[in-house]
Design an enzyme around this catalytic site. Sequence first.
Site, mmCIF file in Angstrom:
data_model
loop_
_atom_site.group_PDB
_atom_site.id
_atom_site.type_symbol
_atom_site.label_atom_id
_atom_site.label_comp_id
_atom_site.label_asym_id
_atom_site.label_seq_id
_atom_site.Cartn_x
_atom_site.Cartn_y
_atom_site.Cartn_z
ATOM 1 N N GLU A 114 44.786 -5.653 16.095
ATOM 2 C CA GLU A 114 45.028 -4.361 16.715
ATOM 3 C C GLU A 114 46.288 -3.736 16.131
ATOM 4 O OE1 GLU A 114 44.916 -4.647 20.969
ATOM 5 O OE2 GLU A 114 42.947 -5.604 20.991
ATOM 6 N N HIS A 174 47.989 5.923 25.511
ATOM 7 C CA HIS A 174 46.982 5.292 24.648
ATOM 8 C C HIS A 174 46.238 6.389 23.900
ATOM 9 C CE1 HIS A 174 43.700 2.779 23.283
ATOM 10 N NE2 HIS A 174 44.319 1.714 23.777
ATOM 11 N N ARG A 195 51.004 2.772 18.872
ATOM 12 C CA ARG A 195 50.308 3.721 19.744
ATOM 13 C C ARG A 195 51.043 5.044 19.912
ATOM 14 N NH1 ARG A 195 48.216 -0.533 24.418
ATOM 15 N NH2 ARG A 195 46.488 -1.378 23.189
ATOM 16 N N HIS A 210 49.052 5.394 29.843
ATOM 17 C CA HIS A 210 48.434 4.065 29.809
ATOM 18 C C HIS A 210 49.317 2.962 30.375
ATOM 19 C CE1 HIS A 210 45.820 0.876 28.448
ATOM 20 N NE2 HIS A 210 46.718 0.398 27.597
ATOM 21 N N ARG A 245 55.052 -0.578 23.847
ATOM 22 C CA ARG A 245 54.427 -1.898 23.940
ATOM 23 C C ARG A 245 53.502 -2.180 22.768
ATOM 24 N NH1 ARG A 245 49.565 -3.677 25.831
ATOM 25 N NH2 ARG A 245 49.015 -1.767 26.953
#
Length: 516
Positions: free
Chosen positions: A114, A228, A274, A331, A366
Amino acid sequence: MKMRQTDVLIIGSGLSGLMIAELLSLHKNVIVFTKDRLEDSNSYLAQGGIAAAVQEKDDWYDHFLDTLQAGCFHNKMIATKHLVTEGPEMIRKLVELGVEFDRKSDGTYEFGKEGAHNCARILHIGGDATGRHLIDTVKKRIIEKNLVVEGETAIRLIVENNRCCGVWSMDVNGEIAATYANAVILATGGLSGLYPVNSNASTITGDGIALAYDAGAELSDLEFIQFHPTLLVNEGKSVGLVTEAVRGAGGFLVDEKGNRLMENEHPSKDLAPRDVVSRVLFRAQRNGKKTFLDIRGITNFQKKFPTVTGLCRKNGYSIGEGLIPVAPGAHFTMGGVETDTSGRTSVDGLFAVGEVANTGVHGANRLASNSLLEGVVFANRLADTIRSERSSPSNGRVKWQGVEVLTDATSYEHIREIMNKYISIERNEDGLKTAIQHFKRYLGTTRICEFPSLEEIQKYNQVLVGQLVAESALQRTESRGGHYRTDYPDQHEKWKQRRVKRRKECYEPVETTAGT
């Protein structure tokens, strides 16, 4: 009014709260409060996996560096080391509890990649249903022990001489009760539900942060909110999350003409952090473009991503067309109630874990799939702390004196509108000051109500948390991670461009035994 007594009271039913209940239930009397159903948590909705350096070619130090770089070096180093070094042991503990991670045909774990990870290290369950399976596994054990009280909302912490000794709560019938406990644990999730487009469960609106603030607990980093990039949208509303693992499997972002949106925006393109991807989509949509996730290059998509496939079908989108309409949405809350590495807050007897806590492991942004990892690692550390500490039972009985509610009430929709307009993906001084003025106007007209409704309590909490976020964002005069100030744009470049050498000898390892 009802009164209860227990050793440990856990407020919230996400993964971290349920893990603590499971780990402590053999040693302490435990009660878990949840506002609605046990399944109403962000953990249950988590499609992404859980990151951990468990494969032979991976290393805790690489995971450590990825976490720091995604967090724009705002992370707390010691907490982050605990996260990545104790993660593998917690994966083994989850397996012992009955969790079955996805495996290849040869029996080895199947790892996904990811955004902002330097290698494939993400473990999944059921493709894109990791959170649901984790919660279901732990939930079965908790339900058998009869530890959960559903439909019970904490409305105020009971604090005497800077020690939290219990909670006032309200059930679905509006009845108020006092529960006294030697340890009170906030596991209530973040605040992203305050935004109109978000990926969170409907119950996640910052109540834990409001409770902690009212009790005098220290808060930090509330300005760092992660948006997100890929929420599934239908008629301008978010209807679910499209996991980042789709981009890890080869999906990429395009506009309505098929132009790749991330091609020249970041070296990692569609797997950039992100915050970077969200701003690119935000600006494209602001300029009138439609944004899609192109999945035509992913084979066996329905098998790999059954949850996303189901979401698309439910909302009338055909996977066969290969384009999923997406938009960025709120998010994850990186900041929250300040804790040490054992979950202690600045108020004795009050602990925090999961998204409501600011352990410092996420920094300003994050890293993907570190949230479930944080939940289990710090749940384990907190459980060890409570097991080892001497109990200090409350002697007194505190009289109920009511709570503050708004005299000039506003609507939930209006609060969301203010958050979305002034404290969103991009912010500036004028907008933040405008938001603060709105929230202060409502907070300036409060009264003490002895028998409030749950709606009145939550409305006050939402306005309070909105003001706290706006004030935090106003104070940080730089752009870093999830906090982007259009009046301080240049400073963001140094965090985007900074890199560190991947040399293990640059940092001395720490003890890797979970819970130490």
